[in-house]
Design an enzyme around this catalytic site. Sequence first.
Site, PDB file in Angstrom:
ATOM      1  N   ASP A 288      52.147  79.610 -11.951  1.00 26.56           N
ATOM      2  CA  ASP A 288      53.415  80.619 -11.812  1.00 26.56           C
ATOM      3  C   ASP A 288      54.563  79.840 -13.127  1.00 26.56           C
ATOM      4  O   ASP A 288      55.047  79.223 -12.725  1.00 26.56           O
ATOM      5  CB  ASP A 288      54.387  80.430 -10.408  1.00 26.56           C
ATOM      6  CG  ASP A 288      55.501  81.327 -10.536  1.00 26.56           C
ATOM      7  OD1 ASP A 288      55.957  81.797 -11.466  1.00 26.56           O
ATOM      8  OD2 ASP A 288      56.208  81.356  -9.409  1.00 26.56           O
TER       9      ASP A 288
ATOM     10  N   HIS B 239      53.832  91.038  -5.736  1.00 22.97           N
ATOM     11  CA  HIS B 239      54.588  90.224  -5.304  1.00 22.97           C
ATOM     12  C   HIS B 239      55.857  90.780  -4.707  1.00 22.97           C
ATOM     13  O   HIS B 239      56.358  91.646  -5.244  1.00 22.97           O
ATOM     14  CB  HIS B 239      55.070  88.892  -6.085  1.00 22.97           C
ATOM     15  CG  HIS B 239      53.716  88.106  -6.556  1.00 22.97           C
ATOM     16  ND1 HIS B 239      54.183  86.964  -7.574  1.00 22.97           N
ATOM     17  CD2 HIS B 239      52.547  88.137  -6.308  1.00 22.97           C
ATOM     18  CE1 HIS B 239      52.954  86.426  -7.589  1.00 22.97           C
ATOM     19  NE2 HIS B 239      51.900  87.134  -7.067  1.00 22.97           N
ATOM     20  N   GLY B 240      56.449  89.779  -3.557  1.00 27.98           N
ATOM     21  CA  GLY B 240      57.666  90.286  -3.068  1.00 27.98           C
ATOM     22  C   GLY B 240      57.674  91.696  -2.380  1.00 27.98           C
ATOM     23  O   GLY B 240      58.593  92.599  -2.556  1.00 27.98           O
ATOM     24  N   GLY B 241      56.428  91.964  -1.453  1.00 27.74           N
ATOM     25  CA  GLY B 241      56.498  93.560  -0.982  1.00 27.74           C
ATOM     26  C   GLY B 241      57.136  93.768   0.150  1.00 27.74           C
ATOM     27  O   GLY B 241      57.375  94.819   0.698  1.00 27.74           O
TER      28      GLY B 241
ATOM     29  N   GLU C  96      61.289  81.644  -2.887  1.00 30.30           N
ATOM     30  CA  GLU C  96      59.935  81.178  -2.190  1.00 30.30           C
ATOM     31  C   GLU C  96      59.788  79.623  -2.683  1.00 30.30           C
ATOM     32  O   GLU C  96      59.395  79.337  -3.727  1.00 30.30           O
ATOM     33  CB  GLU C  96      58.899  82.063  -2.448  1.00 30.30           C
ATOM     34  CG  GLU C  96      57.448  81.809  -1.842  1.00 30.30           C
ATOM     35  CD  GLU C  96      56.488  82.783  -1.837  1.00 30.30           C
ATOM     36  OE1 GLU C  96      56.170  83.402  -0.939  1.00 30.30           O
ATOM     37  OE2 GLU C  96      56.191  82.967  -3.070  1.00 30.30           O
TER      38      GLU C  96
ATOM     39  N   GLU D 290      51.804  85.000 -13.477  1.00 28.69           N
ATOM     40  CA  GLU D 290      52.980  85.779 -13.408  1.00 28.69           C
ATOM     41  C   GLU D 290      53.388  85.942 -14.716  1.00 28.69           C
ATOM     42  O   GLU D 290      54.090  85.040 -15.307  1.00 28.69           O
ATOM     43  CB  GLU D 290      53.781  85.114 -12.293  1.00 28.69           C
ATOM     44  CG  GLU D 290      54.961  86.454 -12.123  1.00 28.69           C
ATOM     45  CD  GLU D 290      55.847  85.880 -10.653  1.00 28.69           C
ATOM     46  OE1 GLU D 290      57.284  85.800 -11.004  1.00 28.69           O
ATOM     47  OE2 GLU D 290      55.296  85.709  -9.871  1.00 28.69           O
TER      48      GLU D 290
ATOM     49  N   HIS E 229      61.447  88.222  -3.493  1.00 28.96           N
ATOM     50  CA  HIS E 229      61.078  87.668  -2.468  1.00 28.96           C
ATOM     51  C   HIS E 229      62.015  87.747  -1.254  1.00 28.96           C
ATOM     52  O   HIS E 229      63.023  87.779  -1.547  1.00 28.96           O
ATOM     53  CB  HIS E 229      60.540  85.941  -2.638  1.00 28.96           C
ATOM     54  CG  HIS E 229      59.451  86.030  -3.639  1.00 28.96           C
ATOM     55  ND1 HIS E 229      59.362  85.034  -4.765  1.00 28.96           N
ATOM     56  CD2 HIS E 229      58.157  86.467  -3.146  1.00 28.96           C
ATOM     57  CE1 HIS E 229      58.263  85.257  -5.104  1.00 28.96           C
ATOM     58  NE2 HIS E 229      57.343  85.718  -4.309  1.00 28.96           N
TER      59      HIS E 229
ATOM     60  N   ASP F 249      48.886  79.854  -3.688  1.00 30.02           N
ATOM     61  CA  ASP F 249      50.027  80.720  -4.118  1.00 30.02           C
ATOM     62  C   ASP F 249      50.645  80.013  -5.135  1.00 30.02           C
ATOM     63  O   ASP F 249      50.541  78.927  -5.464  1.00 30.02           O
ATOM     64  CB  ASP F 249      50.784  81.100  -2.863  1.00 30.02           C
ATOM     65  CG  ASP F 249      51.464  82.287  -2.958  1.00 30.02           C
ATOM     66  OD1 ASP F 249      51.519  83.038  -4.104  1.00 30.02           O
ATOM     67  OD2 ASP F 249      52.394  82.734  -2.132  1.00 30.02           O
ATOM     68  N   HIS F 250      51.832  80.566  -5.525  1.00 29.83           N
ATOM     69  CA  HIS F 250      52.654  79.938  -6.621  1.00 29.83           C
ATOM     70  C   HIS F 250      52.809  78.681  -6.795  1.00 29.83           C
ATOM     71  O   HIS F 250      53.073  77.786  -5.686  1.00 29.83           O
ATOM     72  CB  HIS F 250      54.229  80.673  -6.105  1.00 29.83           C
ATOM     73  CG  HIS F 250      54.707  81.948  -6.208  1.00 29.83           C
ATOM     74  ND1 HIS F 250      55.135  82.639  -7.146  1.00 29.83           N
ATOM     75  CD2 HIS F 250      54.502  82.888  -5.150  1.00 29.83           C
ATOM     76  CE1 HIS F 250      55.163  83.871  -6.986  1.00 29.83           C
ATOM     77  NE2 HIS F 250      54.781  84.193  -5.792  1.00 29.83           N
TER      78      HIS F 250
ATOM     79  N   ASN G  21      50.681  90.423  -2.022  1.00 25.87           N
ATOM     80  CA  ASN G  21      51.011  88.983  -1.092  1.00 25.87           C
ATOM     81  C   ASN G  21      51.946  89.659   0.062  1.00 25.87           C
ATOM     82  O   ASN G  21      52.961  90.325  -0.172  1.00 25.87           O
ATOM     83  CB  ASN G  21      51.958  87.975  -1.978  1.00 25.87           C
ATOM     84  CG  ASN G  21      51.044  87.504  -3.126  1.00 25.87           C
ATOM     85  OD1 ASN G  21      49.820  87.632  -3.161  1.00 25.87           O
ATOM     86  ND2 ASN G  21      51.474  86.486  -3.900  1.00 25.87           N
TER      87      ASN G  21
END
Length: 341
Positions: free
Chosen positions: A131, A249-251, A169, A161, A212, A95-96, A271
């Site tokens: 990222d 992202h950031g769901g 995050e 991104e 996030h 991830d990021h 995510n």
Amino acid sequence: MPIASSDVYAEMLDRAKSGAFAYPAINVSSSQTLNAAIRGFAEAESDGIIQVSTGGAEYVSGPTVKDMITGSVALAAFAHEVAKKYSVNIALHTDHCPKDKLDKFVRPLLAISAERVAKGEEPLFQSHMWDGSAVPLGENLDIAEELLAQTAAAKVVLEIEVGVVGGEEDGVVGAIDEKLYTTVEDGLAMVEKLGLGEKGRYMAALTFGNVHGVYKPGNVKLRPEILKTIQDAVGAKYGKEKPLSLVFHGGSGSLLSEIREALDYGVVKMNIDTDTQYAFTRPVAAHMFSNYDGVLKVDGEVGNKKAYDPRAWGKAGEAGLAARVVEACEHLRSTGTTLSK
């Protein structure tokens, strides 16, 4: 089944986009959370993605070691072994990764995968995220182009991104302002630089108000239609329908209607971290509260070994996280879509 091969992962992503569903991408930071995530995918009969962040990888390596590569390799090795016992395909993702950690995280892991592929093996991870949201778009895409050549050679998918996800995050903080919305110009610049697969496969996290963190439904102002606008613009220029594979992202805190709309516009991966962290911890807290005099040696007593055994509360946490993964699969329409059926 073994961890998804590069070809299987590519088929997973293609089927998701054509079928207007997405795979939950579950952040894990231990063998317990990894086991729980795979269990959830298996119960939902959905293939899925398990991912580790820079902070998660450090944590897995041990609090006195704090080495992202050690943690990543160890977690991947564990996943490669336990996944064989399940009937769904699991892909591994990092991830990021911001610019200052590329040389400590993504690039060394890519080198490991390149060595494996050179020996006729599959890569260690199936995809990695760069990222670049904190740097100017030009620099973001320059680095993405360089990484795309490396990921393609290692049979790995790149995630980038374009835009900014608000909130925080793993120490990366995004302001909540107009930059939360990727523009058509940004999308066209991305494709002009990276192509549409001919230079290597990539997924794009285009932002449409994503944030996030923890929010109640309705508090995050998402505009999924932005994804359609960018897909349409790129598609018109290059003569392709829905050409981009997108990431959400950031769901946390998103309305189901917003999630489903994003799926229709080409989101293939979403995510999920905040919600699954809570889903794991909540049953553990319940166990501690309901077994207070068992997990603690109160008033000189001896407690109850069966109550404070980490396996007792660990099983509860794993069951809670697995149930949340099942729910996520239902939300993202991936239930029952495994390639193994």
